[in-house]
Design a protein around this motif. Structure first.
Motif, PDB file in Angstrom:
ATOM      1  N   THR A 172       5.583  -3.752  14.374  1.00  0.00           N
ATOM      2  CA  THR A 172       5.492  -3.190  13.147  1.00  0.00           C
ATOM      3  C   THR A 172       6.564  -3.418  12.090  1.00  0.00           C
ATOM      4  O   THR A 172       6.710  -3.960  11.086  1.00  0.00           O
ATOM      5  CB  THR A 172       5.368  -1.540  13.194  1.00  0.00           C
ATOM      6  N   GLN A 195       6.815  -6.926  10.878  1.00  0.00           N
ATOM      7  CA  GLN A 195       6.020  -7.250   9.693  1.00  0.00           C
ATOM      8  C   GLN A 195       6.531  -6.574   8.501  1.00  0.00           C
ATOM      9  O   GLN A 195       5.898  -6.985   7.307  1.00  0.00           O
ATOM     10  CB  GLN A 195       4.597  -6.655  10.038  1.00  0.00           C
ATOM     11  N   MET A 196       7.372  -5.653   8.581  1.00  0.00           N
ATOM     12  CA  MET A 196       8.131  -5.146   7.507  1.00  0.00           C
ATOM     13  C   MET A 196       8.962  -6.020   6.926  1.00  0.00           C
ATOM     14  O   MET A 196       9.572  -5.803   5.783  1.00  0.00           O
ATOM     15  CB  MET A 196       8.476  -3.875   7.943  1.00  0.00           C
ATOM     16  N   ALA A 201      -8.289   1.587   5.576  1.00  0.00           N
ATOM     17  CA  ALA A 201      -7.282   0.496   5.439  1.00  0.00           C
ATOM     18  C   ALA A 201      -7.956  -0.778   5.319  1.00  0.00           C
ATOM     19  O   ALA A 201      -8.074  -1.793   4.497  1.00  0.00           O
ATOM     20  CB  ALA A 201      -6.180   0.353   6.091  1.00  0.00           C
ATOM     21  N   PRO A 239      -2.232  -5.289  -0.097  1.00  0.00           N
ATOM     22  CA  PRO A 239      -1.650  -4.861   1.167  1.00  0.00           C
ATOM     23  C   PRO A 239      -0.466  -3.593   1.034  1.00  0.00           C
ATOM     24  O   PRO A 239      -0.382  -2.846   1.770  1.00  0.00           O
ATOM     25  CB  PRO A 239      -1.346  -6.022   1.952  1.00  0.00           C
ATOM     26  N   MET A 261      -0.511   0.004   2.411  1.00  0.00           N
ATOM     27  CA  MET A 261       0.420   0.487   3.444  1.00  0.00           C
ATOM     28  C   MET A 261       0.876   2.011   2.947  1.00  0.00           C
ATOM     29  O   MET A 261       1.097   2.900   3.679  1.00  0.00           O
ATOM     30  CB  MET A 261       1.585  -0.549   3.771  1.00  0.00           C
ATOM     31  N   THR A 321      -1.953   4.736   3.143  1.00  0.00           N
ATOM     32  CA  THR A 321      -2.136   5.422   4.552  1.00  0.00           C
ATOM     33  C   THR A 321      -1.237   6.098   4.837  1.00  0.00           C
ATOM     34  O   THR A 321      -1.297   7.231   5.591  1.00  0.00           O
ATOM     35  CB  THR A 321      -2.754   4.019   5.430  1.00  0.00           C
ATOM     36  N   GLY A 322       0.221   5.587   4.548  1.00  0.00           N
ATOM     37  CA  GLY A 322       1.318   6.582   4.869  1.00  0.00           C
ATOM     38  C   GLY A 322       1.541   7.671   4.233  1.00  0.00           C
ATOM     39  O   GLY A 322       1.728   8.613   4.904  1.00  0.00           O
TER      40      GLY A 322
END
Length: 180
Positions: A49, A52-53, A151, A162, A166, A169-170
């Motif tokens: 995770t 990917q950030m 998502a 995207p 993100m 959904t957060g």
């Protein structure tokens, strides 16, 4: 000793990561979680995770992160060099060979044969991320499954950005936690 272990572990990852970062994830898991036990599976999922950030290839981010965690800045350098070195050598050799023999049917056959294996590695990497994210194999987390499906619809059907997906959904998860 840890510097050499980090270098060699990520040298193996870098040498066999055909297909890019996602294809490298099962190899990274095997080395750092299963073989050396440097991090837990939960930490590995967090690592993916985090990787990917941040910009950059996942394997390099993972090498730097794990090297730093295990042995400080020199560990980060050793692991990152181990990860990058095979790619530099292999890509240079492949570029020379491909430029000279790109129309050769044998070379095209080899590339055609590698494609399914690369797709399998990428698929495996996707499962490595998906299953813990929705609570499998231990207990299924219905809310995480819902966020995944929402998502997926936003990305594939609605073609939303995207980053927006993100963030949304957060925000939805944060709202759900505050309401409970």
């Amino acid at each position: 000793m840890i510097y050499l272990q980090l270098f060699l572990a990520f040298l193996r990852i870098g040498a066999f990561s055909f297909g890019g970062g996602y294809a490298a994830m099962p190899l990274i898991q095997e080395e750092v979680v299963n073989h050396y036990h440097w991090i837990s599976m939960a930490d590995f999922t967090d690592l993916v995770t985090i990787s990917q950030m941040t910009p950059g290839p996942i394997a390099i981010n993972a090498a730097t992160f794990i090297g730093l965690q295990m042995a400080g800045p020199l560990g980060a350098v050793a692991a990152t060099l181990g990860d990058v070195l095979p790619s530099c050598v292999v890509v240079t050799i492949i570029a020379i060979i491909y430029t000279k023999y790109r129309k050769l049917s044998l070379l095209q056959g080899v590339l055609k044969t590698l494609r399914p294996a690369v797709v399998a590695l990428i698929f495996t990497a996707g499962l490595l991320i998906l299953l813990p994210a929705i609570g499998l194999p231990s207990t299924l987390d219905v809310r995480m499954c819902a966020w995944f499906l929402i998502a997926l619809v936003m990305l594939r059907k609605l073609h939303w950005d995207p980053i927006l997906v993100m963030v949304l959904t957060g925000v939805m998860e944060l709202s759900a936690q505050l309401l409970m």
